[in-house]
Design a protein around this motif. Structure first.
Motif, PDB file in Angstrom:
ATOM      1  N   TYR A 145      -7.855   1.806  -6.767  1.00 30.64           N
ATOM      2  CA  TYR A 145      -6.463   1.492  -6.073  1.00 30.64           C
ATOM      3  C   TYR A 145      -5.573   2.780  -6.081  1.00 30.64           C
ATOM      4  CZ  TYR A 145      -8.553  -3.109  -6.873  1.00 30.64           C
ATOM      5  OH  TYR A 145      -9.420  -4.070  -6.881  1.00 30.64           O
ATOM      6  N   VAL A 146      -5.909   3.586  -6.863  1.00 30.30           N
ATOM      7  CA  VAL A 146      -5.063   4.845  -6.784  1.00 30.30           C
ATOM      8  C   VAL A 146      -5.390   5.944  -5.652  1.00 30.30           C
ATOM      9  CG1 VAL A 146      -4.341   6.933  -7.994  1.00 30.30           C
ATOM     10  CG2 VAL A 146      -4.707   5.123  -9.471  1.00 30.30           C
ATOM     11  N   MET A 147      -6.773   5.893  -5.340  1.00 33.12           N
ATOM     12  CA  MET A 147      -7.209   6.633  -4.373  1.00 33.12           C
ATOM     13  C   MET A 147      -6.952   6.078  -2.774  1.00 33.12           C
ATOM     14  SD  MET A 147      -8.426   9.383  -6.037  1.00 33.12           S
ATOM     15  CE  MET A 147      -9.116  10.059  -4.901  1.00 33.12           C
ATOM     16  N   ASP A 148      -6.902   4.721  -3.036  1.00 35.08           N
ATOM     17  CA  ASP A 148      -7.047   3.958  -1.615  1.00 35.08           C
ATOM     18  C   ASP A 148      -5.894   2.990  -1.276  1.00 35.08           C
ATOM     19  OD1 ASP A 148      -7.472   2.612   0.582  1.00 35.08           O
ATOM     20  OD2 ASP A 148      -9.705   2.315   0.203  1.00 35.08           O
ATOM     21  N   PRO A 149      -4.964   3.751  -1.087  1.00 39.73           N
ATOM     22  CA  PRO A 149      -3.575   2.608  -0.893  1.00 39.73           C
ATOM     23  C   PRO A 149      -3.962   1.233   0.133  1.00 39.73           C
ATOM     24  CG  PRO A 149      -2.917   4.838  -0.523  1.00 39.73           C
ATOM     25  CD  PRO A 149      -4.450   5.080  -0.464  1.00 39.73           C
ATOM     26  N   GLU A 150      -4.723   1.642   1.121  1.00 34.00           N
ATOM     27  CA  GLU A 150      -4.846   0.342   1.930  1.00 34.00           C
ATOM     28  C   GLU A 150      -5.609  -0.663   1.267  1.00 34.00           C
ATOM     29  OE1 GLU A 150      -5.225   3.839   3.111  1.00 34.00           O
ATOM     30  OE2 GLU A 150      -3.565   3.287   4.302  1.00 34.00           O
ATOM     31  N   GLY A 194       0.772  -1.280  -0.142  1.00 32.54           N
ATOM     32  CA  GLY A 194       0.050  -0.025   0.009  1.00 32.54           C
ATOM     33  C   GLY A 194       0.876   1.125  -0.100  1.00 32.54           C
ATOM     34  N   ARG A 195       0.929   2.086   0.982  1.00 33.95           N
ATOM     35  CA  ARG A 195       1.564   3.177   1.203  1.00 33.95           C
ATOM     36  C   ARG A 195       3.115   3.026   1.285  1.00 33.95           C
ATOM     37  NH1 ARG A 195      -1.920   7.408   2.713  1.00 33.95           N
ATOM     38  NH2 ARG A 195      -3.924   6.832   3.127  1.00 33.95           N
ATOM     39  N   CYS A 196       3.728   1.901   1.584  1.00 34.80           N
ATOM     40  CA  CYS A 196       5.157   1.634   1.595  1.00 34.80           C
ATOM     41  C   CYS A 196       5.495   0.813   0.549  1.00 34.80           C
ATOM     42  CB  CYS A 196       5.430   0.499   2.957  1.00 34.80           C
ATOM     43  SG  CYS A 196       4.706   1.348   4.387  1.00 34.80           S
ATOM     44  N   LEU A 197       4.695   0.944  -0.443  1.00 37.60           N
ATOM     45  CA  LEU A 197       5.137   0.036  -1.875  1.00 37.60           C
ATOM     46  C   LEU A 197       6.408   0.372  -2.303  1.00 37.60           C
ATOM     47  CD1 LEU A 197       4.139  -1.930  -3.883  1.00 37.60           C
ATOM     48  CD2 LEU A 197       3.252   0.104  -5.164  1.00 37.60           C
ATOM     49  N   ARG A 234      -5.583  -1.057  -2.029  1.00 37.43           N
ATOM     50  CA  ARG A 234      -4.727  -1.635  -2.710  1.00 37.43           C
ATOM     51  C   ARG A 234      -3.784  -2.737  -2.163  1.00 37.43           C
ATOM     52  NH1 ARG A 234      -1.412   2.662  -4.630  1.00 37.43           N
ATOM     53  NH2 ARG A 234       0.161   2.755  -2.863  1.00 37.43           N
ATOM     54  N   GLY A 235      -3.205  -2.454  -0.912  1.00 34.15           N
ATOM     55  CA  GLY A 235      -2.379  -3.560  -0.180  1.00 34.15           C
ATOM     56  C   GLY A 235      -3.340  -4.577   0.076  1.00 34.15           C
ATOM     57  N   GLU A 236      -4.590  -4.618   0.576  1.00 34.15           N
ATOM     58  CA  GLU A 236      -5.175  -5.872   1.045  1.00 34.15           C
ATOM     59  C   GLU A 236      -5.567  -6.499  -0.109  1.00 34.15           C
ATOM     60  OE1 GLU A 236      -8.730  -4.147   2.974  1.00 34.15           O
ATOM     61  OE2 GLU A 236      -7.475  -3.397   4.431  1.00 34.15           O
ATOM     62  N   GLU A 237      -5.853  -5.919  -1.600  1.00 32.08           N
ATOM     63  CA  GLU A 237      -6.193  -6.751  -2.631  1.00 32.08           C
ATOM     64  C   GLU A 237      -5.209  -7.417  -3.361  1.00 32.08           C
ATOM     65  OE1 GLU A 237      -9.364  -7.898  -5.160  1.00 32.08           O
ATOM     66  OE2 GLU A 237      -9.233  -7.207  -3.213  1.00 32.08           O
ATOM     67  N   PHE A 238      -3.956  -6.644  -3.244  1.00 31.42           N
ATOM     68  CA  PHE A 238      -2.669  -7.256  -3.848  1.00 31.42           C
ATOM     69  C   PHE A 238      -2.167  -8.501  -3.107  1.00 31.42           C
ATOM     70  CE2 PHE A 238       1.840  -7.788  -4.618  1.00 31.42           C
ATOM     71  CZ  PHE A 238       1.856  -7.709  -6.082  1.00 31.42           C
ATOM     72  N   GLU A 239      -2.539  -8.514  -1.873  1.00 32.58           N
ATOM     73  CA  GLU A 239      -2.153  -9.491  -0.852  1.00 32.58           C
ATOM     74  C   GLU A 239      -2.917 -10.685  -1.402  1.00 32.58           C
ATOM     75  OE1 GLU A 239      -1.591 -10.917   3.829  1.00 32.58           O
ATOM     76  OE2 GLU A 239      -2.541  -8.976   3.153  1.00 32.58           O
ATOM     77  N   ARG A 240      -4.232 -10.472  -1.323  1.00 30.00           N
ATOM     78  CA  ARG A 240      -5.314 -11.483  -1.865  1.00 30.00           C
ATOM     79  C   ARG A 240      -5.014 -12.109  -3.157  1.00 30.00           C
ATOM     80  NH1 ARG A 240      -9.712 -12.463  -4.650  1.00 30.00           N
ATOM     81  NH2 ARG A 240      -9.467 -10.509  -5.689  1.00 30.00           N
ATOM     82  N   ILE A 241      -4.711 -11.146  -4.068  1.00 30.08           N
ATOM     83  CA  ILE A 241      -4.635 -11.803  -5.265  1.00 30.08           C
ATOM     84  C   ILE A 241      -3.260 -12.523  -5.432  1.00 30.08           C
ATOM     85  CG2 ILE A 241      -3.599 -11.156  -7.792  1.00 30.08           C
ATOM     86  CD1 ILE A 241      -5.586  -9.010  -7.599  1.00 30.08           C
ATOM     87  N   THR A 242      -1.965 -12.123  -4.819  1.00 31.60           N
ATOM     88  CA  THR A 242      -0.798 -12.843  -4.828  1.00 31.60           C
ATOM     89  C   THR A 242      -0.841 -13.981  -3.998  1.00 31.60           C
ATOM     90  OG1 THR A 242      -0.056 -11.488  -2.777  1.00 31.60           O
ATOM     91  CG2 THR A 242       0.610 -10.757  -5.149  1.00 31.60           C
ATOM     92  N   GLN A 243      -1.724 -14.083  -2.929  1.00 34.40           N
ATOM     93  CA  GLN A 243      -1.794 -15.456  -2.053  1.00 34.40           C
ATOM     94  C   GLN A 243      -2.330 -16.639  -2.813  1.00 34.40           C
ATOM     95  OE1 GLN A 243       0.091 -14.755   0.910  1.00 34.40           O
ATOM     96  NE2 GLN A 243      -1.351 -14.855   2.083  1.00 34.40           N
ATOM     97  N   ASN A 244      -3.385 -16.183  -3.771  1.00 32.77           N
ATOM     98  CA  ASN A 244      -4.424 -17.399  -4.238  1.00 32.77           C
ATOM     99  C   ASN A 244      -4.909 -17.586  -5.487  1.00 32.77           C
ATOM    100  OD1 ASN A 244      -5.147 -18.257  -1.244  1.00 32.77           O
ATOM    101  ND2 ASN A 244      -5.678 -16.265  -1.016  1.00 32.77           N
ATOM    102  N   LEU A 245      -4.490 -16.599  -6.333  1.00 36.33           N
ATOM    103  CA  LEU A 245      -4.892 -16.988  -7.710  1.00 36.33           C
ATOM    104  C   LEU A 245      -3.946 -17.621  -8.373  1.00 36.33           C
ATOM    105  CD1 LEU A 245      -5.631 -13.565  -9.357  1.00 36.33           C
ATOM    106  CD2 LEU A 245      -6.998 -15.205  -8.976  1.00 36.33           C
ATOM    107  N   ASP A 246      -4.139 -18.569  -9.480  1.00 37.47           N
ATOM    108  CA  ASP A 246      -3.556 -19.620  -9.950  1.00 37.47           C
ATOM    109  C   ASP A 246      -2.594 -19.252 -10.973  1.00 37.47           C
ATOM    110  OD1 ASP A 246      -5.000 -18.886 -12.261  1.00 37.47           O
ATOM    111  OD2 ASP A 246      -6.413 -20.510 -12.230  1.00 37.47           O
ATOM    112  N   LEU A 247      -1.985 -20.207 -11.548  1.00 38.04           N
ATOM    113  CA  LEU A 247      -0.687 -19.936 -12.325  1.00 38.04           C
ATOM    114  C   LEU A 247      -1.088 -19.226 -13.572  1.00 38.04           C
ATOM    115  CD1 LEU A 247       2.407 -19.973 -12.847  1.00 38.04           C
ATOM    116  CD2 LEU A 247       1.871 -22.343 -13.579  1.00 38.04           C
ATOM    117  N   GLN A 248      -2.186 -19.798 -14.069  1.00 29.86           N
ATOM    118  CA  GLN A 248      -2.552 -19.112 -15.316  1.00 29.86           C
ATOM    119  C   GLN A 248      -2.911 -17.556 -15.454  1.00 29.86           C
ATOM    120  OE1 GLN A 248      -2.429 -20.947 -18.456  1.00 29.86           O
ATOM    121  NE2 GLN A 248      -1.894 -22.622 -17.210  1.00 29.86           N
ATOM    122  N   PHE A 249      -3.108 -17.187 -14.126  1.00 30.48           N
ATOM    123  CA  PHE A 249      -3.443 -15.622 -14.044  1.00 30.48           C
ATOM    124  C   PHE A 249      -1.977 -15.089 -14.428  1.00 30.48           C
ATOM    125  CE2 PHE A 249      -2.815 -12.033 -11.451  1.00 30.48           C
ATOM    126  CZ  PHE A 249      -3.804 -11.159 -11.866  1.00 30.48           C
TER     127      PHE A 249
END
Length: 714
Positions: free
Chosen positions: A218-223, A169-172, A225-240
């Motif tokens: 995601y530009v307006m809300d860094p928090e 998020g803000r620390c990216l 952004r961080g939460e959604e990026f964590e979710r995506i990087t944790q669980n989406l499959d390889l094809q993504f």
């Protein structure tokens, strides 16, 4: 910079903030002031605990360098990142203390900023504790502890449960060069926007355009952004991940890259049919050996390559070579007035990166064009088959076959191949090493040298201090790294024949139609995201993502942290499948594990990596293995850059310098002289990574210097 001065400056600045924020004892604190006070006290607690830990690492981390002249390892990287975080906190805290009473002070914004860096410091403290456990379980100088599935399992589970959103998020990207932070933010926002539209029945340009409609929140809300990026990087499959990384293959993107990069006279792809080759034996050229075409998984098949040359050289417009290209019209027009230079004595054979699962030579054209121009040699880049459809050993077989074909047909490539350099980045760096090992075991000519940029030399989930950086790296999280390694090892093998990629223009009509049909819905989602951000996050999840994982708090903590301390936990648990296949211990998969007899035949190996690369320890330990066998090896560690910096060479002067370091190593292999003009204009550049923090002339720097001066005077 002296780490003790940093910790002391943070302690004093926190005290200054507490005196400003608390005010008179009888006055009540505002909600924002209470949050800031809590942050300052927590930062003080972390600082007091981290000081002795950093001192302990600083006293011994030189034992883990390749040598005294080449400093760099995961322990140094972790200390540097902690100090970098503290300097950001120091800068923000000094600003708050000076401006808290001001009329234009944005209280909520500054409280969120301080809370984000306080959370990041909490997680970094946990990472240093994990690094201490690795050091305790390893022999002096060894960055990887002895292979232990139980130990690896504990660290993987701990990674899975630890909170990571604060780093996205803000620390990216706070740990990287400041010039790269806007790019990293763009990548993260693009990934999340793409994730929301992923799975829709459209591709390429249409999907990218629709993704723009969801990026605003995601530009307006860094928090968020961080939460959604964590979710995506944790669980989406390889094809993504394959789909997202392959966006760099889009015709518009590559078109812009070509306009911005060096223009070359030769740049076309061709296909070599699967025919048996005859090559002379390296030990006795009067004898020859057969090299069969790649056969793994689906039998003999062709190999695709790209030839790039700044100058048109003899042989590059020959009928024999152009017959292998399916381009219409001919990629190199045979015009009588076009000057053809003699064949170059040198040749670069390149294997691209992409985690063994994504991209082609097209994604890497930007720096390949620069190589061809500034080195003055033809570059042959191999488009090997990708996992999981083509796991090991298909890519290795195709790259080795392409190398042998280039030796036999160098005259068609505009070279006499008197000097041959293998070059590659990441997965391509691994293939450079393993192709050379295969040449040794087969008996054919070994290349004259290797330039491997940030190579993966251990295709396993073994822990090391630098691999802990996958907790905070936006380009190479552990979940993504694990999926790529699993795919190449065949854990996620999917039987499929190679498919030809469709052109961008052919899909443009379908994309446009689907884009128009979805435009209204996309715009509605985008507007609603500002009214209720959680609604957008929930509504865009695909069915495969809807199942909520068990709460992280329910997971058993397998690491003993200091009393009273516990890292922040995530709401999303990673689903990381650990590698158990014996394939990962194959030396042609993990060259770090190769026997000495095989390593002794390697040509000079030049490794260029970054001090902030999660695969840094792979490079350091592989360099140590080569040194131990008496093999020539060099290691260049550039500071403050992420994994994959070659593809970012045009973004900042730091990435430009790193690319120049790679070319300097290739010049050594090819015995080319350094261009005089470049040497005079650039001047000496140091590529040695140190634990010192380079602070620019800023308020933070002045504050630290002032504080150090006050201490000296006292």
């Amino acid at each position: 910079m002296d780490y003790q001065a940093v910790f002391a400056a943070v302690e004093k600045t926190c005290e200054d903030n507490l005196s400003v924020l608390c005010g008179p004892p009888e006055s009540p604190l505002s909600p924002v002031a209470e949050r800031l006070v809590a942050c300052m006290r927590q930062i003080q607690e972390h600082g007091r605990a981290l000081g002795p830990v950093v001192a302990g690492f600083t006293a011994v981390f030189h034992h883990y360098d390749l040598d005294a002249q080449t400093v760099g390892n995961g322990y140094r990287s972790l200390v540097k990142i902690v100090l970098s975080c503290l300097l950001h906190i120091l800068h923000k805290a000094r600003y708050i203390a000076s401006n808290y009473q001001g009329a234009f002070f944005r209280a909520e914004h500054n409280a969120l900023e301080m809370e984000a860096y306080c959370s990041a410091l909490t997680q970094l403290r946990a990472m240093l504790h994990l690094a201490q456990r690795i050091m305790d379980d390893s022999e002096r100088g060894q960055l990887f502890p002895p292979h232990d599935d139980e130990l690896t399992g504990r660290f993987v589970q701990e990674y899975s449960s630890m909170h990571k959103a604060c780093f996205y998020g803000r620390c990216l990207g706070f740990q990287f060069s400041p010039a790269l932070r806007p790019f990293l933010q763009t990548v993260v926002i693009s990934m999340m926007s793409y994730g929301e539209t992923y799975g829709k029945q459209q591709s390429g340009l249409g999907l990218a355009a629709l993704s723009l409609l969801t990026s605003g929140k995601y530009v307006m809300d860094p928090e968020l952004r961080g939460e959604e990026f964590e979710r995506i990087t944790q669980n989406l499959d390889l094809q993504f991940w394959k789909s997202f990384w392959n966006l760099t293959e889009n015709g518009l993107i590559t078109g812009f890259n070509r306009m911005a990069s060096k223009q070359v006279q030769v740049n076309f792809t061709f296909t070599v049919p699967p025919l048996t080759l005859r090559l002379p034996l390296a030990s006795d050229p009067s004898l020859s050996i057969s090299v069969v075409p790649p056969v793994a998984h689906w039998g003999p098949g062709p190999v695709h390559m790209r030839l790039i040359s700044y100058d048109l050289r003899e042989g590059q417009d020959s009928e024999e070579l152009l017959a292998l290209s399916r381009a219409e019209p001919a990629p190199v027009p045979r015009l009588p007035w076009v000057q053809r230079l003699p064949r170059s004595p040198s040749l670069v054979v390149h294997f691209h990166g992409g985690g063994f699962v994504a991209q082609t030579s097209r994604s890497h054209e930007s720096y390949l064009r620069r190589w061809s121009k500034e080195l003055g040699v033809p570059v042959l880049s191999v488009d090997y088959s990708l996992a999981p459809e083509a796991p090991f050993p298909r890519a290795l077989e195709e790259c080795f076959y392409a190398y042998c074909w280039a030796l036999n047909n160098c005259q068609l490539l505009g070279s006499t191949a008197e000097r041959v350099c293998l070059a590659g980045d990441s997965a391509g760096g691994n293939l450079c090493i393993t192709v050379s090992m295969k040449a040794i075991s087969t008996g054919v000519r070994v290349p004259d040298g290797i330039m491997a940029a940030y190579p993966a030399t251990l295709i396993a989930m073994d822990v090391s201090p630098s691999r802990l950086l996958t907790l905070i790296d936006p380009l190479l999280p552990l979940g993504v790294l694990a999926k790529c390694l699993n795919a190449y090892a065949g854990v996620e093998y999917q039987t499929a024949a190679p498919a030809a990629c469709g052109g961008t223009l052919s899909a443009l009509g379908r994309d446009t139609a689907l884009l128009l049909s979805d435009l209204t819905q996309g715009a509605s989602n985008w507007i609603q995201s500002f009214l209720d951000p959680t609604r957008s996050t929930q509504s865009t999840r695909r069915p495969s993502q809807a199942a909520s994982p068990p709460p992280a708090a329910a997971a058993a903590c397998l690491i003993d942290y200091p009393e009273g301390f516990e890292p922040l936990r995530s709401e999303w648990l990673s689903v990381i499948q650990r590698l158990s296949s014996p394939v990962v211990r194959n030396p042609f998969v993990s060259p770090l594990l190769a026997p000495d007899a095989l390593l002794k035949g390697l040509p000079p190996v030049h490794i260029v990596t970054s001090g902030l690369d999660p695969l840094l320890d792979d490079s350091v330990m592989f360099g140590r293995r080569l040194r131990a066998t008496g093999q020539p090896v060099s290691l260049t560690v550039v500071p403050d850059l992420p994994h994959g910096f070659l593809s970012l060479s045009q973004l900042a002067k730091e990435t430009e310098a790193a690319t120049a370091a790679c070319m300097a190593r290739m010049r050594e292999v090819l015995r080319l002289e350094e261009p005089a003009a470049a040497a005079e204009s650039e001047g000496p550049v140091s590529f040695v990574f140190t634990a010192c923090i380079k602070i620019k002339a800023s308020e933070t720097n002045r504050g630290v210097k002032q504080f150090v001066g006050e201490r000296a005077a006292a």
